[in-house]
Design an enzyme around this catalytic site. Sequence first.
Site, short mmCIF file in Angstrom:
data_model
loop_
_atom_site.label_atom_id
_atom_site.label_comp_id
_atom_site.label_asym_id
_atom_site.label_seq_id
_atom_site.Cartn_x
_atom_site.Cartn_y
_atom_site.Cartn_z
N TRP A 1 0.81 -1.22 0.00
CA TRP A 1 0.00 0.00 0.00
C TRP A 1 0.84 1.26 0.00
O TRP A 1 0.35 2.30 0.45
CB TRP A 1 -0.91 0.07 1.23
CG TRP A 1 -1.84 -1.07 1.43
CD1 TRP A 1 -1.92 -1.86 2.54
CD2 TRP A 1 -2.84 -1.55 0.53
NE1 TRP A 1 -2.90 -2.80 2.38
CE2 TRP A 1 -3.48 -2.64 1.14
CE3 TRP A 1 -3.24 -1.18 -0.76
CZ2 TRP A 1 -4.51 -3.34 0.54
CZ3 TRP A 1 -4.26 -1.88 -1.37
CH2 TRP A 1 -4.88 -2.94 -0.71
N ARG B 1 -3.56 13.43 12.05
CA ARG B 1 -4.85 12.97 11.52
C ARG B 1 -5.76 14.09 11.04
O ARG B 1 -6.51 13.90 10.07
CB ARG B 1 -5.56 12.09 12.56
CG ARG B 1 -4.93 10.72 12.56
CD ARG B 1 -5.52 9.76 13.55
NE ARG B 1 -4.90 8.46 13.34
CZ ARG B 1 -4.74 7.55 14.27
NH1 ARG B 1 -5.19 7.77 15.49
NH2 ARG B 1 -4.17 6.39 13.99
N ARG C 1 -31.58 21.88 -12.40
CA ARG C 1 -32.30 20.74 -12.98
C ARG C 1 -33.79 20.87 -12.65
O ARG C 1 -34.16 21.00 -11.47
CB ARG C 1 -31.76 19.44 -12.41
CG ARG C 1 -32.59 18.22 -12.68
CD ARG C 1 -32.49 17.76 -14.11
NE ARG C 1 -33.22 16.51 -14.31
CZ ARG C 1 -33.52 16.03 -15.52
NH1 ARG C 1 -33.14 16.69 -16.60
NH2 ARG C 1 -34.15 14.89 -15.63
N ILE D 1 -28.59 13.13 -5.73
CA ILE D 1 -29.20 14.40 -6.15
C ILE D 1 -29.02 14.62 -7.66
O ILE D 1 -29.87 15.21 -8.32
CB ILE D 1 -28.65 15.57 -5.30
CG1 ILE D 1 -29.19 15.43 -3.88
CG2 ILE D 1 -29.02 16.93 -5.89
CD1 ILE D 1 -28.58 16.37 -2.86
N GLY E 1 -29.11 12.25 -9.75
CA GLY E 1 -29.86 11.20 -10.43
C GLY E 1 -28.96 10.39 -11.36
O GLY E 1 -27.80 10.12 -11.03
N GLY E 2 -29.48 10.03 -12.54
CA GLY E 2 -28.72 9.21 -13.49
C GLY E 2 -27.39 9.86 -13.86
O GLY E 2 -26.37 9.18 -13.98
N GLU F 1 -4.39 6.09 7.10
CA GLU F 1 -4.03 6.82 8.35
C GLU F 1 -4.91 6.35 9.51
O GLU F 1 -5.27 7.14 10.38
CB GLU F 1 -4.18 8.33 8.15
CG GLU F 1 -3.03 8.98 7.40
CD GLU F 1 -1.82 9.28 8.27
OE1 GLU F 1 -0.71 8.98 7.82
OE2 GLU F 1 -1.98 9.78 9.40
N THR G 1 -8.13 3.28 10.13
CA THR G 1 -9.53 3.13 9.70
C THR G 1 -10.46 3.81 10.72
O THR G 1 -10.03 4.14 11.83
CB THR G 1 -9.91 1.64 9.62
OG1 THR G 1 -9.83 1.09 10.94
CG2 THR G 1 -8.99 0.87 8.67
C1 LIG Z 1 -4.75 3.99 -1.34
C2 LIG Z 1 -3.97 3.65 -0.11
C3 LIG Z 1 -2.81 4.34 0.17
C4 LIG Z 1 -2.05 4.02 1.30
N1 LIG Z 1 -0.85 4.65 1.51
C5 LIG Z 1 -0.02 4.16 2.46
C6 LIG Z 1 1.32 4.64 2.56
O1 LIG Z 1 1.76 5.53 1.82
N2 LIG Z 1 2.14 4.08 3.48
C7 LIG Z 1 1.72 3.09 4.31
O2 LIG Z 1 2.52 2.62 5.12
N3 LIG Z 1 0.45 2.63 4.26
C8 LIG Z 1 -0.43 3.12 3.35
N4 LIG Z 1 -1.71 2.63 3.25
C9 LIG Z 1 -2.13 1.56 4.16
C10 LIG Z 1 -3.25 1.95 5.11
O3 LIG Z 1 -2.77 2.77 6.13
C11 LIG Z 1 -3.89 0.62 5.62
O4 LIG Z 1 -4.64 0.11 4.55
C12 LIG Z 1 -4.73 0.83 6.84
O5 LIG Z 1 -3.94 1.11 7.95
C13 LIG Z 1 -5.59 -0.40 7.15
O6 LIG Z 1 -4.86 -1.57 7.18
P1 LIG Z 1 -5.37 -2.85 6.35
O7 LIG Z 1 -5.70 -2.39 4.99
O8 LIG Z 1 -4.37 -3.93 6.50
O9 LIG Z 1 -6.73 -3.27 7.06
P2 LIG Z 1 -6.89 -4.24 8.33
O10 LIG Z 1 -6.06 -3.74 9.44
O11 LIG Z 1 -6.69 -5.64 7.88
O12 LIG Z 1 -8.41 -4.02 8.70
C14 LIG Z 1 -9.50 -4.74 8.09
C15 LIG Z 1 -10.79 -4.31 8.79
O13 LIG Z 1 -10.76 -4.71 10.17
C16 LIG Z 1 -10.96 -3.58 11.00
N5 LIG Z 1 -10.16 -3.72 12.22
C17 LIG Z 1 -8.85 -4.07 12.34
N6 LIG Z 1 -8.46 -4.07 13.63
C18 LIG Z 1 -9.55 -3.72 14.35
C19 LIG Z 1 -9.81 -3.53 15.73
N7 LIG Z 1 -8.85 -3.71 16.66
N8 LIG Z 1 -11.06 -3.16 16.13
C20 LIG Z 1 -12.04 -2.97 15.20
N9 LIG Z 1 -11.86 -3.13 13.87
C21 LIG Z 1 -10.63 -3.49 13.45
C22 LIG Z 1 -10.49 -2.39 10.18
O14 LIG Z 1 -11.08 -1.18 10.66
C23 LIG Z 1 -10.98 -2.78 8.79
O15 LIG Z 1 -12.35 -2.47 8.66
C24 LIG Z 1 -2.50 2.99 2.17
C25 LIG Z 1 -3.70 2.32 1.88
C26 LIG Z 1 -4.41 2.61 0.77
C27 LIG Z 1 -5.67 1.83 0.48
#
Ligand SMILES: Cc1cc2nc3c(=O)[nH]c(=O)nc-3n(C[C@H](O)[C@H](O)[C@H](O)COP(=O)(O)OP(=O)(O)OC[C@H]3O[C@@H](n4cnc5c(N)ncnc54)[C@H](O)[C@@H]3O)c2cc1C
Length: 408
Positions: free
Chosen positions: A162, A267, A292, A362, A364-365, A388, A390
């Site tokens: 990622w 954040r 519209r 809002i 629509g299509g 950063e 979830t």
């Molecule tokens: C487009 C994009 C750009 C990115 N850029 C960077 C980057 O430049 N550098 C970098 O290092 N990373 C980057 N990331 C990574 C990003 O920070 C991670 O995708 C993110 O931290 C989530 O980790 P994961 O995808 O492994 O999800 P997971 O950790 O596997 O989570 C899966 C699901 O489980 C939930 N979950 C996990 N643990 C818990 C908990 N304890 N309690 C409740 N729910 C939980 C999560 O909320 C999520 O819904 C990027 C990701 C994307 C998609």
Amino acid sequence: MAEFTLDLNEDQKQVRDWLNGFARNVMRPAAAEWDEREETPWPVIQEAAKLGIYSLDFYAQQFFDPTGLGIPMTMEELFWGDAGIALSIVGTGLAAVGVIANGTEEQIGTWIPQMYGDTDDVKVAAFCSSEPDAGSDVSAMRTRAVYDEARDEWVLNGTKTWATNGGIANVHVVVAVVDPDLGSKGHASFIVPPRTPGLSQGQKFRKHGIRASHTAEVVLEDVRVPGTCLLGGKEKLDERLARARERAGAGGERVRNAAMATFEASRPAVGAMAVGTARAAYEEALEYAMTREQFGRPVIDNQGVAFQLADMRTQIDAARLLVWRASWMATAGKPFTAAEGSMSKLFASETAKKVTAQAIQILGGNGYTREYPVERMHRDAAIYTIFEGTSEIQRLVIARTLSGMPIR
Ligand SMILES: Cc1cc2nc3c(=O)[nH]c(=O)nc-3n(C[C@H](O)[C@H](O)[C@H](O)COP(=O)(O)OP(=O)(O)OC[C@H]3O[C@@H](n4cnc5c(N)ncnc54)[C@H](O)[C@@H]3O)c2cc1C
């Protein structure tokens, strides 16, 4: 330290209008094309560099704005222009912050200019922390950095995923495990200089949104970097590890708190990106609803549509207020006793997802087609509740901060 105010001063208004001009005249006309191409928009980055929008100096100026509003204002305007292109422009900043936060003066002076390149030959940088098995759970990181004392070199092995700009970056900042017994306290950050053997790009991801921003795996196979590439230096690392070992028995609270404070301060910037995308979609929807006509009158004449727009605008303004509050708190050094940084990112990112979906409804299509930008904005908005941290992780942080309990 500046008092909190919602009034932008004249300098800030000038910068905002200048960024808005770039977003409106350069980013927006290019947005659909780079979204379709799913490629880094080098010409737009170059244009930003020529104007001074793609440079460390500009971000440093905004970062040190004593009101705390420079960064959120910048992010909102650029992401209002287009999220994918904006991330290509600000992605290097993520890696630069990694160096500024942990590096020595010499490391900052050596590597940051190489991250941005120059106006005729722009470069990008990548920050590589996430791994296939270590996303939300950073402590599960496996990439190892082992010190080869005889050659004063670090040897890195592992797979990062990622990574924004991963593999196309001139400079990669890689977080790796130096002491597996210490969990996330046993991590350190390293610079991988341009063209270092052993670093290669893995798969490039084909994404739902922010498709102009390059996201890829980064594979590290016996990557050797000089001792000087350890951010902060060996002496500082050894001291930090010794302290972490001592505190491991006492729960390591201070180390964890220091890391948390950094996230709380960064954040709100992501929250501001979400506000930019949400505002863009809301403006499209308002304009459309007022022009519209159905049943012989503009669709906004129906309360069902008008009230949606009222809610959209209310939530965007509330999101911005939370973002500005948290950014001001970070600059003023106020303690985040209720995880206000996470709160702002949580609310703004969820707002962007909701508002962009309402905008499609809002329109629509038309809203559902690629002829209108709200479809793209909705796809773009989905990223804010994921990277950063979830939304679930933000809630976890807020709940833990409020209760002091180890909520799982
Ligand atoms: C487009 C994009 C750009 C990115 N850029 C960077 C980057 O430049 N550098 C970098 O290092 N990373 C980057 N990331 C990574 C990003 O920070 C991670 O995708 C993110 O931290 C989530 O980790 P994961 O995808 O492994 O999800 P997971 O950790 O596997 O989570 C899966 C699901 O489980 C939930 N979950 C996990 N643990 C818990 C908990 N304890 N309690 C409740 N729910 C939980 C999560 O909320 C999520 O819904 C990027 C990701 C994307 C998609």
